[in-house]
Scaffold this active site. Structure first.
Site, PDB file in Angstrom:
ATOM      1  CE  LYS A 111      -4.290  -1.702   1.720  1.00 62.48           C
ATOM      2  NZ  LYS A 111      -5.404  -1.481   2.797  1.00 62.48           N
ATOM      3  CE  LYS A 192      -9.244 -10.938  -2.130  1.00 56.63           C
ATOM      4  NZ  LYS A 192      -8.789 -10.529  -0.669  1.00 56.63           N
ATOM      5  CE  LYS A 195     -13.689  -4.697   0.284  1.00 63.88           C
ATOM      6  NZ  LYS A 195     -14.641  -4.485   1.466  1.00 63.88           N
TER       7      LYS A 195
HETATM    8  P1  AMP Z   1     -11.390  -7.525   1.903  1.00 66.15           P
HETATM    9  O1  AMP Z   1     -12.681  -7.327   1.294  1.00 66.15           O
HETATM   10  O2  AMP Z   1      -9.989  -8.059   1.251  1.00 66.15           O
HETATM   11  O3  AMP Z   1     -11.052  -6.543   2.928  1.00 66.15           O
HETATM   12  O4  AMP Z   1     -11.727  -8.563   2.882  1.00 66.15           O
HETATM   13  C1  AMP Z   1     -12.383  -9.092   3.736  1.00 66.15           C
HETATM   14  C2  AMP Z   1     -12.877 -10.359   4.292  1.00 66.15           C
HETATM   15  O5  AMP Z   1     -13.492 -11.132   3.117  1.00 66.15           O
HETATM   16  C3  AMP Z   1     -11.604 -11.062   4.528  1.00 66.15           C
HETATM   17  O6  AMP Z   1     -11.671 -12.030   5.719  1.00 66.15           O
HETATM   18  C4  AMP Z   1     -11.144 -11.797   3.140  1.00 66.15           C
HETATM   19  O7  AMP Z   1     -10.303 -13.006   3.533  1.00 66.15           O
HETATM   20  C5  AMP Z   1     -12.302 -12.204   2.894  1.00 66.15           C
HETATM   21  N1  AMP Z   1     -12.630 -12.116   1.100  1.00 66.15           N
HETATM   22  C6  AMP Z   1     -12.183 -11.119   0.298  1.00 66.15           C
HETATM   23  N2  AMP Z   1     -12.497 -11.554  -0.907  1.00 66.15           N
HETATM   24  C7  AMP Z   1     -12.527 -12.813  -0.937  1.00 66.15           C
HETATM   25  C8  AMP Z   1     -12.689 -14.046  -2.016  1.00 66.15           C
HETATM   26  N3  AMP Z   1     -12.824 -13.536  -3.116  1.00 66.15           N
HETATM   27  N4  AMP Z   1     -13.058 -15.093  -1.661  1.00 66.15           N
HETATM   28  C9  AMP Z   1     -12.932 -15.492  -0.219  1.00 66.15           C
HETATM   29  N5  AMP Z   1     -13.003 -14.624   0.841  1.00 66.15           N
HETATM   30  C10 AMP Z   1     -12.857 -13.349   0.369  1.00 66.15           C
END
Ligand code: AMP
Ligand code: TRP
Length: 326
Positions: A111, A192, A195
């Site tokens: 970041k 992955k 968002k």
């Molecule tokens: P983030 O949106 O990256 O801040 O992630 C928030 C939570 O959602 C974290 O625990 C991530 O591991 C989970 N997460 C985010 N994207 C995915 C995905 N594509 N598949 C599974 N878990 C996800």
């Protein structure tokens, strides 16, 4: 009873990946543990946020948690910034954390490269996360693999403090979702579902228009060998759809492979779309009745009060051990 805790940042939309990977995990744990689920709004301001948008996102995330099946009677649900003792605990931990440790965190390195003029909050972010975790004696922290290093740092900080000042904190353990719960981008199934993806055609959001959801699944990238088989290496697109399908139906890979043996990709995609649309339509219905309701206010007040009391106790113990105050 053992404690489980996790938080999500209120930054933008919540994806099907967040739902399957994070929120649904908590739905299982809520039946076994004393569960804490919060909105990490203090973490979100490590990157600039627009105030009105942030306010909306916080409210929306709380309603999403509940609409997704997080039971307010089984969980302590709260907004991080409503508990003034979290940053207080964090400061005491910061003074027991080395600059070198923080500057070596992978997420900080990534970041800080992306932003030319970043704040010191981006560096100390993992200490605030450690405060979230060890401030309430959390045993288990379900997170994605990207957050594992931060939970390990929380363990290091807890251990150091315990050694220096005597037993104060429980050692937390990360719970990493199995490979099967990593949902990939529908257009580019080797990355992955996130968002922040540029091409929104590969990302499904929990609150998105359901016709659009269906279209996105029907046009997901697949291969050309017309075989419905779980093989993430050679068939990432189909494997991702199988993963989504089994996550939502509870069926096994073998059952799905058998069920769709000989079926074409169009038929399979339609089935996946039906399952996803069905799941999301329930969430969206509940979301509409919950968002902005007084019901949420009561839940948040309770969550704020319980966690404020817990963090206050921990803060007082820490202060005393360190020798602060009167
Ligand atoms: P983030 O949106 O990256 O801040 O992630 C928030 C939570 O959602 C974290 O625990 C991530 O591991 C989970 N997460 C985010 N994207 C995915 C995905 N594509 N598949 C599974 N878990 C996800
Ligand atoms: N840093 C986490 C994320 O970006 C959110 C978070 C903040 C968190 N505090 C936490 C997760 C404590 C688990 C436990 O996803």
């Amino acid at each position: 009873m053992k404690r489980v805790l996790t938080g999500l940042q209120p930054t933008g939309v919540i994806t099907l990946g967040n739902y399957i990977g994070a929120i649904r995990q908590m739905k299982v744990y809520q039946n076994e543990y004393d569960s804490f689920l919060f909105v990490a709004d203090l973490h979100s301001i490590t990157i600039p946020q627009e105030p009105d948008e942030l306010r909306e996102n916080i409210k929306s995330l709380i309603a999403i948690y509940i609409a997704c099946g997080i039971d307010p009677d089984k969980n302590t649900i709260y907004i991080q910034s409503e508990n003034p003792y979290i940053p207080a605990v964090s400061w005491l931990l910061e003074c027991n954390t080395y600059y070198g440790e923080l500057s070596r965190m992978t997420q900080f390195k990534d970041k800080s490269l992306k932003h030319t003029n970043f704040t010191s909050g981006l560096l100390t972010y993992p200490v605030l996360m450690a405060a979230d975790i060890i401030g309430v004696d959390t045993d288990y922290v379900p997170v994605g693999i990207d957050q594992k290093q931060h939970v390990e740092l929380a363990r290091d900080i807890a251990e150091r403090f315990n050694k220096k000042y005597g037993d104060t904190f429980v050692m937390p353990e990360p719970l990493i979702a199995k490979e099967g719960t990593k949902i990939m981008d529908l257009q580019n199934p080797t990355v992955k579902m996130s968002k922040s993806a540029e091409n929104k055609k590969g990302v499904i959001c929990v609150l998105e228009d359901l016709n659009l959801v269906r279209k996105k699944i029907m046009s997901a990238t697949t291969d050309s060998d017309m075989l419905i088989k779980f093989d993430p290496e050679n068939k990432p697109g189909i494997s991702n759809l199988i993963n989504i399908y089994i996550s939502l139906t509870g069926e096994t890979v073998e059952e799905v492979e058998k069920k769709f043996d000989g079926a074409n990709y169009g038929t399979f995609k339609k089935e996946v779309a039906d399952v996803v649309v069905n799941e999301l339509s329930g969430i969206q219905e509940r979301y509409k009745t919950i968002v902005g309701s007084d019901y949420i206010e009561d839940i948040l007040n309770k969550g704020r009060d319980r966690t404020t009391e817990l963090f206050k106790q921990k803060y007082e113990v820490m202060k005393q051990k360190i020798g602060l105050g009167r």
